[in-house]
Write a protein that holds these residues in place. Structure first.
Motif, PDB file in Angstrom:
ATOM      1  N   GLY A 177       0.819  -1.203   0.000  1.00 25.92           N
ATOM      2  CA  GLY A 177       0.000   0.000   0.000  1.00 25.92           C
ATOM      3  C   GLY A 177       0.857   1.258   0.000  1.00 25.92           C
ATOM      4  O   GLY A 177       1.908   1.305   0.634  1.00 25.92           O
ATOM      5  N   LYS A 178       0.409   2.273  -0.746  1.00 29.60           N
ATOM      6  CA  LYS A 178       1.129   3.550  -0.822  1.00 29.60           C
ATOM      7  C   LYS A 178       0.266   4.645  -0.212  1.00 29.60           C
ATOM      8  O   LYS A 178      -0.855   4.880  -0.664  1.00 29.60           O
ATOM      9  N   TRP A 179       0.786   5.308   0.804  1.00 30.62           N
ATOM     10  CA  TRP A 179       0.024   6.335   1.496  1.00 30.62           C
ATOM     11  C   TRP A 179      -0.131   7.569   0.613  1.00 30.62           C
ATOM     12  O   TRP A 179       0.842   8.055   0.044  1.00 30.62           O
ATOM     13  N   ASN A 180      -1.372   8.071   0.500  1.00 31.69           N
ATOM     14  CA  ASN A 180      -1.650   9.284  -0.257  1.00 31.69           C
ATOM     15  C   ASN A 180      -2.216  10.316   0.715  1.00 31.69           C
ATOM     16  O   ASN A 180      -3.324  10.149   1.235  1.00 31.69           O
ATOM     17  N   ARG A 181      -1.427  11.348   0.956  1.00 28.88           N
ATOM     18  CA  ARG A 181      -1.812  12.333   1.966  1.00 28.88           C
ATOM     19  C   ARG A 181      -3.089  13.072   1.590  1.00 28.88           C
ATOM     20  O   ARG A 181      -3.946  13.314   2.443  1.00 28.88           O
ATOM     21  N   SER A 182      -3.226  13.430   0.313  1.00 31.87           N
ATOM     22  CA  SER A 182      -4.407  14.197  -0.091  1.00 31.87           C
ATOM     23  C   SER A 182      -5.688  13.367   0.012  1.00 31.87           C
ATOM     24  O   SER A 182      -6.755  13.896   0.334  1.00 31.87           O
ATOM     25  N   LEU A 183      -5.579  12.066  -0.232  1.00 33.38           N
ATOM     26  CA  LEU A 183      -6.750  11.183  -0.139  1.00 33.38           C
ATOM     27  C   LEU A 183      -6.941  10.628   1.267  1.00 33.38           C
ATOM     28  O   LEU A 183      -7.982  10.041   1.568  1.00 33.38           O
ATOM     29  N   MET A 184      -5.910  10.795   2.111  1.00 35.84           N
ATOM     30  CA  MET A 184      -5.933  10.274   3.477  1.00 35.84           C
ATOM     31  C   MET A 184      -6.220   8.774   3.495  1.00 35.84           C
ATOM     32  O   MET A 184      -7.087   8.273   4.213  1.00 35.84           O
ATOM     33  N   GLY A 185      -5.478   8.050   2.664  1.00 28.40           N
ATOM     34  CA  GLY A 185      -5.667   6.606   2.609  1.00 28.40           C
ATOM     35  C   GLY A 185      -4.534   5.910   1.882  1.00 28.40           C
ATOM     36  O   GLY A 185      -3.605   6.553   1.368  1.00 28.40           O
ATOM     37  N   TRP A 186      -4.621   4.579   1.843  1.00 28.75           N
ATOM     38  CA  TRP A 186      -3.601   3.740   1.227  1.00 28.75           C
ATOM     39  C   TRP A 186      -4.076   3.280  -0.150  1.00 28.75           C
ATOM     40  O   TRP A 186      -5.138   2.678  -0.266  1.00 28.75           O
TER      41      TRP A 186
END
Length: 257
Positions: free
Chosen positions: A230-239
């Motif tokens: 999983g790759k963390w996406n700060r703008s989406l607040m999810g993996w």
């Protein structure tokens, strides 16, 4: 210092147009060994037909490769771009014959299809059509992944190899799900997406849904999600995960619910 280790052989299966990927896969396996071999007491050995088979008369070429190489391996990584390969008389190509054998024998298979740019003038249209037909067949049983660059392939592989090594150590077979099982799991995904502290959402980009996002209270399982790729996406607040792994991740989240 020396250490006791179990050796697992990984077949690198592909047509001839992905030499760069074949090299990258060998490098990822080597990297996995550097990071994990001594701690896990496991060593992974990359296997290729060109380095692990020898000339022999008395059988068709792919039959010899199967006996000398394929049937001795514990896991397979298949990678494709524009070609499927040459028919063997038994299957659409040598690579598909190898992959089908792993599926039939419940051994782990990881399949990746490249979305890298293609020069139209260099594409064999019949080969490309055969490849897309094969990809469609594999998608129905949930065995495919995709990558947009060599680096993307490297990142996905490193975590996913770990999952399959754990299954091998535990003696867990990898039967391919039927189409009806896939449909049933999709229903489970929808339920997970609507309830609980952790949930799944589709991620649309450029008008297409190729990924999904795991959101919610993921902190307790953060490290496990990272190991799963999983790759963390700060703008989406999810993996973020590729859409092709939705069933696998849904099953993981269901177990942790």
């Amino acid at each position: 210092m020396s250490f006791q280790a179990e050796v697992f052989k990984i077949l690198i299966a592909s047509p001839a147009d992905v030499e760069e990927e074949r090299t990258a896969i060998s490098q990822v396996i080597s990297r996995w060994n550097d990071l994990n071999a001594e701690r896990e007491n496991v060593v992974l050995l990359p296997v290729k037909w060109e380095t692990h088979s020898a000339p022999l008369m008395g059988d068709r070429a792919q039959g010899i490769i199967n006996n000398q190489v394929v049937h001795t391996c514990d896991m397979a990584i298949g990678v494709f771009w524009t070609r499927l390969g040459t028919p063997t008389g038994v299957s659409e190509s040598g690579t598909t014959e190898e992959i089908d054998w792993f599926i039939e024998n419940n051994r782990p298979v990881m399949l990746y299809f490249s979305s890298r740019a293609i020069e139209p003038k260099k594409v064999d249209l019949e080969q490309f059509k055969n490849l897309k037909d094969f990809e469609s067949r594999m998608q129905k049983i949930g065995l495919t992944g995709s990558y947009k660059s060599i680096e993307d392939l490297r990142e996905q592989l490193l975590g996913q190899i770990t999952n399959n090594v754990r299954d091998l150590l535990q003696g867990i077979p990898k039967p391919a799900p039927s189409e009806s099982e896939v449909k049933e799991k999709v229903k489970t995904i929808k339920k997970i997406a609507k309830s609980g502290k952790i949930y799944i959402e589709d991620y649309e980009k450029d008008g297409e849904i190729r990924s999904f996002v795991v959101k919610g209270d993921t902190k307790p399982i953060k490290e496990e999600i990272k190991e799963l790729g999983g790759k963390w996406n700060r703008s989406l607040m999810g993996w973020i995960f590729p859409k092709t792994r939705e069933l696998e991740i849904a099953e993981f989240l269901k177990q942790r619910a």
